[in-house]
Design an enzyme around this catalytic site. Structure first.
Site, PDB file in Angstrom:
ATOM      1  N   TYR A 103      34.518  70.990 -51.116  1.00 62.26           N
ATOM      2  CA  TYR A 103      35.832  71.537 -50.775  1.00 62.26           C
ATOM      3  C   TYR A 103      36.847  70.399 -50.620  1.00 62.26           C
ATOM      4  CZ  TYR A 103      34.068  76.264 -49.837  1.00 62.26           C
ATOM      5  OH  TYR A 103      33.547  77.516 -49.954  1.00 62.26           O
ATOM      6  N   SER A 152      28.222  74.037 -56.925  1.00 63.65           N
ATOM      7  CA  SER A 152      28.492  75.026 -55.879  1.00 63.65           C
ATOM      8  C   SER A 152      28.540  74.343 -54.520  1.00 63.65           C
ATOM      9  CB  SER A 152      27.396  76.086 -55.878  1.00 63.65           C
ATOM     10  OG  SER A 152      26.212  75.512 -55.343  1.00 63.65           O
ATOM     11  N   LYS A 153      29.005  75.131 -53.559  1.00 66.33           N
ATOM     12  CA  LYS A 153      29.076  74.649 -52.180  1.00 66.33           C
ATOM     13  C   LYS A 153      27.688  74.200 -51.717  1.00 66.33           C
ATOM     14  CE  LYS A 153      29.614  77.433 -48.514  1.00 66.33           C
ATOM     15  NZ  LYS A 153      30.170  78.526 -47.712  1.00 66.33           N
ATOM     16  N   ARG A 154      26.692  74.977 -52.130  1.00 68.56           N
ATOM     17  CA  ARG A 154      25.314  74.651 -51.729  1.00 68.56           C
ATOM     18  C   ARG A 154      24.855  73.310 -52.294  1.00 68.56           C
ATOM     19  NH1 ARG A 154      24.879  79.898 -52.316  1.00 68.56           N
ATOM     20  NH2 ARG A 154      24.209  79.746 -54.475  1.00 68.56           N
TER      21      ARG A 154
END
Ligand code: GLU
Length: 506
Positions: A273, A261-263
């Site tokens: 990203y 995930s982004k986290r």
């Protein structure tokens, strides 16, 4: 393979930055299309107005451009099946939803958001489906005259699919093989919302049909939606035209536990990203591979290997090779662990393999950001060749090249000072005089001359070579010292020795 023309699509919702898994979906679609001389379509799925984010569509287009994966048809390029933005196709979906109602495969539901919330609170694991639909306010539970009155009065309503009871639905996934679902476990998804917009479920089926999509490759997270889509293809009478599906494996956290995930990126210090994304609402900037200094070729190469291999040990592939070798059946169904060290390795390999002329524009941009503006491309090309093997990320070019254009801002004094003495100082002062008398520095002549001079002065070569490097570069790295001196030129080399002497003796 069917003999239908290959047409694939990437169908993102414009809700923010593009996760690397999203770009891998683009890549696999693109490779498949190009391999089979087909079309690659970009369709913007923006029917959920509450999740729409300004700038996200432009970001997606920029991202595809940066990667060199440009669609044949898109909202910008246009095409035979335009428009390619679902919000602009709004008017055409209702007809299909109404057709499903007429056939008894869908129904009107008049429940308000408050009523549904109440149910969700009061009934554990509440689902709008077989178990409860008869006790809710819809065209299956209410008498016909009441339904007509509600419709005539313009009462807000949605259209829901009526999931059949006790059926097993299955399909063949090109990666996973036979996949089946029990209809009892799926709720009656909304197909058309109260604002007249279709939901993803209806729009994806209608558009894949109208746009003649032959193969639909999407992330594994969409697998639970497949039974709804299968039924819609069937109910709308289009089953023979249904695309062949493949659900791509997840990209996992480095430890293999769960989806990346982004986290995780923020926590572990790497981008998730493709390109940096600025969220205007939160003011948060999520870093991207591009901004960190990845070459697009390397980024695509690493994405291709997340879940796919060609059956050999080959790891480095150009886009053309990927087009030639890619096959969707060779994509693994197991999730692929993301390894940032490996990602950097791909970039370093691509920097090494790219010729200096290809790297030139990237390097010029990196140097320009540091206010070093190069006009002599030829000199820069020579320098890039000299140091590119030492660079992992594009900003490393500044560290490895900056000192060719600006004198050291500081020196690694800790490496020089403990062993610095007058004898060394005198050696360099005399060496300056020697340099002043030569025409120009030629590495192959200057190195032996320097060594002979050191010997004549009774110095060990290592004792003077390291300080010389630090005078020129500031630190202990870089290519061959005499290559650096030759590129700097005689006068600049003399200047740097002079300044170094001052700093070392202070
Ligand atoms: N709109 C979906 C998304 O945002 C597309 C899923 C699909 O390809 O069917 O990923």
């Amino acid at each position: 393979m069917t003999d239908k023309k290959v047409r694939v699509r990437f169908a993102p919702s414009p809700t923010g930055g593009l996760h690397l898994g999203g770009v891998r979906t683009v890549l696999f679609n693109y490779l498949f299309a190009k391999k089979h001389k087909g079309d690659f379509v970009l369709r913007i799925e923006d029917t959920d107005q509450t999740r729409y984010v300004e700038g996200a569509e432009e970001y997606i287009l920029d991202c595809l451009k940066w990667c060199g994966l440009e669609p044949d048809e898109s909202p910008v390029a246009g095409g035979q099946y335009a428009p390619y933005r679902q919000s602009e196709r709004k008017a055409l979906y209702r007809e299909y939803a109404e057709r499903l109602v007429m056939q008894g495969h869908a129904y009107y539901a008049f429940d308000t958001a408050e009523e549904l919330d109440k149910n969700r609170k009061e009934i554990p694991n509440f689902q709008y489906g077989q178990a409860y639909r008869d006790s809710l306010r819809n065209s299956l539970s209410l008498p016909q005259h009441e339904v007509d009155a509600l419709l005539d009065a313009g009462t807000p309503h949605v259209i829901r699919i009526k999931m059949p009871a006790d059926e097993t639905i299955s399909f063949h996934d090109m990666i996973r093989g036979h996949v089946s679902f029990e209809t009892n476990q799926v709720d009656d998804k909304v197909l058309l919302k109260a604002d007249g917009m279709p939901t993803y479920h209806l729009a994806v089926v209608v558009d894949d049909y109208l746009m003649k999509i032959s193969h639909a490759f999407r992330g594994e997270e969409w697998l639970p939606s497949a039974p709804v889509h299968l039924l819609l293809w069937d109910y709308l009478g289009w089953k023979a035209d249904m695309p062949q599906w493949a659900h791509l494996p997840l990209i996992l956290k480095p430890d293999g536990h769960g989806k990346l995930s982004k986290r995780d990126g923020a926590r572990l210090g790497f981008p998730v990203y493709a390109m940096s994304w600025f969220d205007a609402k939160t003011g948060e900037l999520t870093p991207g591979f591009r901004e960190l200094g990845f070459l697009p070729e390397a980024f695509l190469n690493l994405l291709a290997t997340l879940g796919w291999n060609d059956g050999t040990d080959q790891e480095i592939f150009t886009l053309d090779e990927l087009i030639e070798k890619f096959s969707i059946e060779r994509v693994n169904k197991a999730g692929a662990k993301f390894d940032f060290e490996k990602a950097k390795w791909f970039n370093a390999e691509w920097i090494k393999r790219s010729d200096a002329t290809t790297l030139l524009p990237h390097v010029k941009t990196i140097l320009a950001e540091k206010n070093i503006n190069i006009t002599d491309d030829q000199r820069l090309i020579t320098l890039i060749d000299l140091i590119k093997d030492r660079c992992v990320l594009l900003p490393d070019f500044y560290q490895q090249l900056g000192y060719f254009f600006e004198e050291p801002k500081s020196y690694d004094l800790a490496s020089v000072k403990p062993k610095w003495n007058d004898q060394k100082g005198d050696f360099f002062k005399e060496y300056i005089e020697k340099l002043a008398n030569i025409e120009a520095i030629q590495p192959e002549l200057e190195e032996p001359a320097f060594k002979a001079f050191a010997e004549e002065k009774g110095m060990k070569i290592g004792d003077v070579m390291m300080p010389f490097r630090i005078m020129l570069v500031g630190s202990k790295f870089g290519p061959h010292v005499f290559d650096i001196a030759a590129s700097l030129g005689k006068q600049e080399t003399i200047n740097r020795i002079t300044k170094g002497l001052v700093a070392f003796s202070a």
